[in-house]
Design an enzyme around this catalytic site. Structure first.
Site, PDB file in Angstrom:
ATOM      1  N   ARG A  66       0.804  -1.225   0.000  1.00  0.00           N
ATOM      2  CA  ARG A  66       0.000   0.000   0.000  1.00  0.00           C
ATOM      3  C   ARG A  66       0.843   1.284   0.000  1.00  0.00           C
ATOM      4  O   ARG A  66       0.542   2.217  -0.733  1.00  0.00           O
ATOM      5  CB  ARG A  66      -0.974  -0.057   1.188  1.00  0.00           C
ATOM      6  CG  ARG A  66      -2.037   0.986   1.181  1.00  0.00           C
ATOM      7  CD  ARG A  66      -3.151   0.679   2.191  1.00  0.00           C
ATOM      8  NE  ARG A  66      -2.663   0.256   3.499  1.00  0.00           N
ATOM      9  CZ  ARG A  66      -3.399   0.254   4.606  1.00  0.00           C
ATOM     10  NH1 ARG A  66      -4.660   0.635   4.562  1.00  0.00           N
ATOM     11  NH2 ARG A  66      -2.908  -0.164   5.756  1.00  0.00           N
TER      12      ARG A  66
ATOM     13  N   ASP B 283     -11.342  -4.758   8.553  1.00  0.00           N
ATOM     14  CA  ASP B 283     -11.235  -3.460   7.870  1.00  0.00           C
ATOM     15  C   ASP B 283     -10.932  -3.702   6.392  1.00  0.00           C
ATOM     16  O   ASP B 283      -9.926  -4.328   6.051  1.00  0.00           O
ATOM     17  CB  ASP B 283     -10.104  -2.649   8.519  1.00  0.00           C
ATOM     18  CG  ASP B 283     -10.058  -1.221   7.994  1.00  0.00           C
ATOM     19  OD1 ASP B 283     -10.822  -0.882   7.076  1.00  0.00           O
ATOM     20  OD2 ASP B 283      -9.238  -0.445   8.519  1.00  0.00           O
TER      21      ASP B 283
ATOM     22  N   GLU C 149     -15.858  -3.229   7.926  1.00  0.00           N
ATOM     23  CA  GLU C 149     -15.608  -1.783   7.846  1.00  0.00           C
ATOM     24  C   GLU C 149     -15.196  -1.341   6.452  1.00  0.00           C
ATOM     25  O   GLU C 149     -14.362  -1.984   5.816  1.00  0.00           O
ATOM     26  CB  GLU C 149     -14.503  -1.460   8.862  1.00  0.00           C
ATOM     27  CG  GLU C 149     -13.971  -0.056   8.803  1.00  0.00           C
ATOM     28  CD  GLU C 149     -13.003   0.213   9.952  1.00  0.00           C
ATOM     29  OE1 GLU C 149     -13.209  -0.331  11.060  1.00  0.00           O
ATOM     30  OE2 GLU C 149     -12.022   0.941   9.745  1.00  0.00           O
TER      31      GLU C 149
ATOM     32  N   GLU D 216     -14.356   6.927   7.765  1.00  0.00           N
ATOM     33  CA  GLU D 216     -13.068   7.616   7.965  1.00  0.00           C
ATOM     34  C   GLU D 216     -12.704   8.481   6.759  1.00  0.00           C
ATOM     35  O   GLU D 216     -11.952   9.445   6.917  1.00  0.00           O
ATOM     36  CB  GLU D 216     -11.954   6.613   8.299  1.00  0.00           C
ATOM     37  CG  GLU D 216     -11.571   5.682   7.181  1.00  0.00           C
ATOM     38  CD  GLU D 216     -10.581   4.604   7.621  1.00  0.00           C
ATOM     39  OE1 GLU D 216     -11.008   3.656   8.319  1.00  0.00           O
ATOM     40  OE2 GLU D 216      -9.403   4.697   7.278  1.00  0.00           O
TER      41      GLU D 216
ATOM     42  N   ASP E 254     -12.743  10.547  11.264  1.00  0.00           N
ATOM     43  CA  ASP E 254     -11.391  10.731  11.811  1.00  0.00           C
ATOM     44  C   ASP E 254     -11.280  12.199  12.230  1.00  0.00           C
ATOM     45  O   ASP E 254     -11.487  13.100  11.405  1.00  0.00           O
ATOM     46  CB  ASP E 254     -10.338  10.399  10.755  1.00  0.00           C
ATOM     47  CG  ASP E 254      -8.918  10.481  11.314  1.00  0.00           C
ATOM     48  OD1 ASP E 254      -8.208   9.462  11.268  1.00  0.00           O
ATOM     49  OD2 ASP E 254      -8.514  11.567  11.791  1.00  0.00           O
TER      50      ASP E 254
ATOM     51  N   HIS F  41     -12.277   6.932  13.778  1.00  0.00           N
ATOM     52  CA  HIS F  41     -11.093   6.286  13.208  1.00  0.00           C
ATOM     53  C   HIS F  41      -9.857   6.705  13.997  1.00  0.00           C
ATOM     54  O   HIS F  41      -9.634   7.894  14.233  1.00  0.00           O
ATOM     55  CB  HIS F  41     -10.944   6.715  11.737  1.00  0.00           C
ATOM     56  CG  HIS F  41      -9.694   6.222  11.089  1.00  0.00           C
ATOM     57  ND1 HIS F  41      -8.676   7.061  10.701  1.00  0.00           N
ATOM     58  CD2 HIS F  41      -9.287   4.973  10.780  1.00  0.00           C
ATOM     59  CE1 HIS F  41      -7.698   6.353  10.163  1.00  0.00           C
ATOM     60  NE2 HIS F  41      -8.047   5.085  10.200  1.00  0.00           N
TER      61      HIS F  41
ATOM     62  N   GLU G 281     -10.423   3.255  18.948  1.00  0.00           N
ATOM     63  CA  GLU G 281      -9.544   2.437  18.097  1.00  0.00           C
ATOM     64  C   GLU G 281      -8.074   2.767  18.373  1.00  0.00           C
ATOM     65  O   GLU G 281      -7.690   3.928  18.412  1.00  0.00           O
ATOM     66  CB  GLU G 281      -9.818   2.698  16.615  1.00  0.00           C
ATOM     67  CG  GLU G 281      -8.833   1.915  15.728  1.00  0.00           C
ATOM     68  CD  GLU G 281      -9.005   2.130  14.226  1.00  0.00           C
ATOM     69  OE1 GLU G 281      -9.612   3.131  13.811  1.00  0.00           O
ATOM     70  OE2 GLU G 281      -8.510   1.268  13.476  1.00  0.00           O
TER      71      GLU G 281
END
Ligand SMILES: [Mg+2]
Length: 395
Positions: A55, A220, A246, A273, A296, A323, A345
């Site tokens: 990523r 997620d 999620e 988020e 977030d 988030h 979280e």
């Protein structure tokens, strides 16, 4: 008391991101590299082979920085900001100069002005990161001027301590740390075909066996799926009793969120988020697209919209779990103060063997012990950042 200045700053300290690694010397106890350093995480770009395997090969690399708001008497508020130069430019060249001279107590007005001033180019996306930094620095300043922690200004605390869940792929380590709920990053997406789907199911099955039935398990999906894949995976994972799935879909695709809700009515869904400002949350709550809203605080516009989203969620009978709410002082104060927020979280980026308190964080940010914690009760957000840590922003 009026606002004297608003500006972007660089921070002269080693770790200002929850994703940053502290110095190697602090990692003497590391048993193996963190999950973040290897293995696939499904994401919107996994259909393109050149970016599929890792990523960070395509995600933004602008540095974190700070936003400082100074009052006439020299008191200053501070917030962490993300996405470097583009966001710093919005603060220094656009919003900041237009907000100087406003009242330091008027957080609602300043948030409203900032969002409205972003209307010509869109208050969502990059602009929302600048609005977030200004709003959070305003709350920090207000707390310091009134000599109160922000959670008290918000009407909290709402609870004795925060219940924290871990996020990450080193589940054995999180169980050792005492977390009673944990969320996995989904490794594979639609581009990985039936083989990837089977591997996802095996991954969840193995994790359920590892943690047992007394630990909550979440998945997620980070905007990686399309509707067909999300439904198919949800059905295949039904035996493993996931607390929630999620962010299965890209945030802009609101219609598909409604269809996913209809097609997996038994599965708790969470998202938000990558939604900015309050209207997407209002729409999602009004149409019950999801069961849990996940703004977030550093992205959505700051503390002020989080409070509004909590009111929206409570009115619709759903909850808010911000988030990365346990990773920053900002999120911790929100989670501690607001009755609508049941959990915090805690994204765990440090390797197994390295205790959360030794991992990267701003000084003054709390870390969980046995899955529970309390934010600092120092004025503002309680961050221990000195003037000597601040440097002019380098454009
Ligand atoms: Mg997520």
């Amino acid at each position: 008391m009026k606002i004297k200045s608003i500006h972007a700053v660089n921070l002269d300290m080693p770790a200002i991101s929850p994703l940053a690694r502290p110095s190697e010397a602090r990692y003497k106890t590391e048993r193996r590299p963190s999950w973040l350093e290897s293995g696939p995480v499904a994401n919107p770009m996994t259909r393109y082979p050149r970016y599929a395997s890792y990523r960070p090969s395509w995600t933004p690399t602008w540095d974190n920085f700070g936003c400082v708001i100074e009052a006439e008497d020299g008191t200053w508020g501070f917030a962490i900001a993300q996405h470097g130069k583009p966001v710093a430019s919005i603060i220094d060249e656009y919003l900041g100069p237009r907000l100087i001279g406003e009242d330091c107590m008027a957080v609602e007005k300043i948030y409203d002005m900032a969002v409205r001033m972003c209307a010509p180019f869109g208050a969502a996306g990059i602009a929302s990161y600048a609005v977030s930094a200004i709003d959070l620095a305003m709350w920090d300043l207000k707390g310091k001027l009134l000599d109160k922690p922000v959670y008290e200004l918000l009407g909290g605390p709402a609870r004795d301590e925060l219940f924290c869940y871990s996020t990450g792929g080193d589940t054995d380590w999180y169980m050792e740390l005492g977390f009673k709920a944990t969320k996995l990053p989904c490794p594979f997406g639609p581009a990985d075909g039936l083989d990837g789907l089977k591997k996802n199911v095996q991954f969840i099955a193995d994790t359920r066996e590892l943690v047992g039935d007394d630990v909550e398990l979440m998945l997620d999906c980070w905007m990686a799926f399309d509707l067909e894949y999300a439904v198919r995976l949800a059905e295949a994972l039904r035996p493993y009793n996931m607390k929630w799935m999620e962010e299965c879909l890209r945030s802009e695709d609101i219609d598909s969120h409604a269809v996913l809700r209809e097609r997996v009515p038994w599965q708790t869904l969470a998202t938000g988020e990558h939604w900015y400002t309050t209207p997407p949350f209002q729409y999602a709550a009004a149409h019950h697209l999801v069961d849990i809203l996940q703004p977030d605080i550093n992205w959505v516009g700051g503390m002020t919209p989080i409070v509004k989203i909590c009111a929206i969620a409570e009115s619709a009978g759903i909850s808010v779990i911000p988030h990365a709410g346990g990773n920053t002082a900002y999120g911790q104060h929100a989670c501690y103060a607001m009755p609508a927020i049941p959990w915090a979280e805690t994204f765990v980026a440090s390797p197994p063997g390295v205790a959360p308190e030794d991992a990267a964080k701003l000084p003054g940010v709390s870390t969980p012990k046995d899955g529970r914690m309390k934010p600092s009760d120092a004025p503002g957000f309680g961050l221990e950042i000195l003037e000597s840590h601040l440097a002019p922003f380098a454009y």
